[in-house]
Design an enzyme around this catalytic site. Sequence first.
Site, short mmCIF file in Angstrom:
data_model
loop_
_atom_site.label_atom_id
_atom_site.label_comp_id
_atom_site.label_asym_id
_atom_site.label_seq_id
_atom_site.Cartn_x
_atom_site.Cartn_y
_atom_site.Cartn_z
N CYS A 38 0.83 -1.22 0.00
CA CYS A 38 0.00 0.00 0.00
C CYS A 38 0.86 1.26 0.00
O CYS A 38 0.36 2.34 -0.29
CB CYS A 38 -0.95 0.01 1.19
SG CYS A 38 -0.10 0.11 2.77
N ASP A 40 2.20 2.71 2.59
CA ASP A 40 2.10 3.51 3.81
C ASP A 40 3.37 3.40 4.65
O ASP A 40 4.01 2.34 4.67
CB ASP A 40 0.89 3.06 4.64
CG ASP A 40 -0.42 3.49 3.99
OD1 ASP A 40 -0.36 4.09 2.91
OD2 ASP A 40 -1.48 3.22 4.57
N CYS A 63 -3.00 5.52 5.53
CA CYS A 63 -4.46 5.50 5.52
C CYS A 63 -5.02 5.81 6.91
O CYS A 63 -4.28 5.86 7.89
CB CYS A 63 -4.94 4.13 5.06
SG CYS A 63 -4.69 2.87 6.32
N CYS A 107 -2.84 -2.82 8.55
CA CYS A 107 -2.47 -1.50 9.09
C CYS A 107 -2.05 -1.65 10.55
O CYS A 107 -1.12 -1.00 11.01
CB CYS A 107 -3.63 -0.52 8.96
SG CYS A 107 -4.45 -0.58 7.36
FE1 FES Z 1 -1.71 0.01 4.25
FE2 FES Z 1 -3.42 1.08 5.89
S1 FES Z 1 -3.71 0.68 3.76
S2 FES Z 1 -1.36 0.64 6.27
#
Ligand code: FES
Length: 129
Positions: A38, A40, A63, A107
């Site tokens: 993702c 992040d 996110c 996450c």
């Molecule tokens: Fe990857 Fe939240 S979408 S940490």
Amino acid sequence: MVDIKNYSEKVMEHFKNPRNVGEIDNPSGIGKVGNPICGDIMELYIKVEGNVIVDAKFKTFGCGAAIATSSMVTELVKGKTVEEALQISNKAVAEALGGLPPIKMHCSVLAEQALTSAIEDYKKKQGNK
Ligand code: FES
């Protein structure tokens, strides 16, 4: 697809009003982790005094669930010994937030990894590793 209704009130509350955002001057340990899928990124700073985590702050480029889990993990670790903090699992973070949609569990894994990494950094600086 995840609807906003899939998020608990607590997740939304920590997302809108995150605790402990920022950096700690002269931290005892820093954990920097990222999820390659993702994209992040989470940075967690801890201050340890006498083996107890007395302060924790975070910077998360990610996110809403990543922000909420970062916020919650900083709340959970404060006042814990380093050993107790290492026992905090991603599930415990998610549970403390009233749960996360399955697609967002990764996450909370990021939050656990950031904490572990900050503690490892602390131990390394202590020469215990
Ligand atoms: Fe990857 Fe939240 S979408 S940490």
